[in-house]
Scaffold this active site. Sequence first.
Site, PDB file in Angstrom:
ATOM      1  N   ASP A  12       8.628 -38.054 -63.617  1.00  0.00           N
ATOM      2  CA  ASP A  12       7.262 -38.274 -63.176  1.00  0.00           C
ATOM      3  C   ASP A  12       6.493 -38.844 -64.373  1.00  0.00           C
ATOM      4  O   ASP A  12       6.960 -38.754 -65.522  1.00  0.00           O
ATOM      5  CB  ASP A  12       6.661 -36.936 -62.710  1.00  0.00           C
ATOM      6  N   ASP A  14       2.343 -39.062 -64.827  1.00  0.00           N
ATOM      7  CA  ASP A  14       1.126 -38.325 -65.201  1.00  0.00           C
ATOM      8  C   ASP A  14       1.424 -36.835 -65.315  1.00  0.00           C
ATOM      9  O   ASP A  14       1.884 -36.200 -64.364  1.00  0.00           O
ATOM     10  CB  ASP A  14       0.035 -38.540 -64.145  1.00  0.00           C
ATOM     11  N   ASP A 174       6.122 -32.230 -63.143  1.00  0.00           N
ATOM     12  CA  ASP A 174       5.151 -31.179 -63.454  1.00  0.00           C
ATOM     13  C   ASP A 174       4.518 -30.556 -62.221  1.00  0.00           C
ATOM     14  O   ASP A 174       3.659 -29.681 -62.360  1.00  0.00           O
ATOM     15  CB  ASP A 174       4.041 -31.744 -64.342  1.00  0.00           C
TER      16      ASP A 174
END
Length: 233
Positions: A12, A14, A174
């Site tokens: 991922d 961001d 995240d």
Amino acid sequence: MSASSPPIVVFDLDGTLVDTAPDLIGALNYVLDREGLRPVPLAAARNMIGAGARKLLERGLEVEGRVVSVADLDRLTKDFVDYYAEHIADGSRPFDGLEAALDTLAARGHRFAVCTNKLEWLSKLLLDRLGLTPRFAAICGADTFGVAKPDPAFLRETAVRAGGRLPGVIMVGDAGTDVGVARRAQVPVIGVDFGYTDVPMAELNPDRLISHMRDLPDAVASLASAQGLSSST
């Protein structure tokens, strides 16, 4: 992918590779201020990030009790993206230890890809500005294939673009969409606990949980071994 090939590590963006909150929330507050609304504090807004620009705007407007029409949201989203693109790397930086971890993994034969719900061109622009683009065999956004996480097709097509295929992938993220896409694609997932999520990563039960990028190489090696895939140490 054969057992002799180290798995592709798919990230991922961001909140996983890069701490983008300062510039994303800066763009959000630019739009809110122009609409006569109060800014959203950075600390409070971090967990609004992760589902794309439009959703971030919706969440920011909800905080202010503002409901807008679809047409207005379209206009505000365009303004947000235009402003964000101009300020995309003002304050955004790779998380501590990232580049050393990538160096270690690359030396072990791993390739890397990005699978993000951010727009592809914005993702590439950000990684270009940070000097990270050459590290990735593929950088794929929510508009690349017309699907977004947690749709497993997104992860599958990202792997193909990076020169591999499922199940020879380890996902790193995240938030719930990252764990979700990995589970649906039936690949292992490493969760980071320093990103942007309204549900703590530990509660999402990733296969491995790390609190610093220095721990990523060992987590990848552990999962690769458990999957019967090569990861030279």
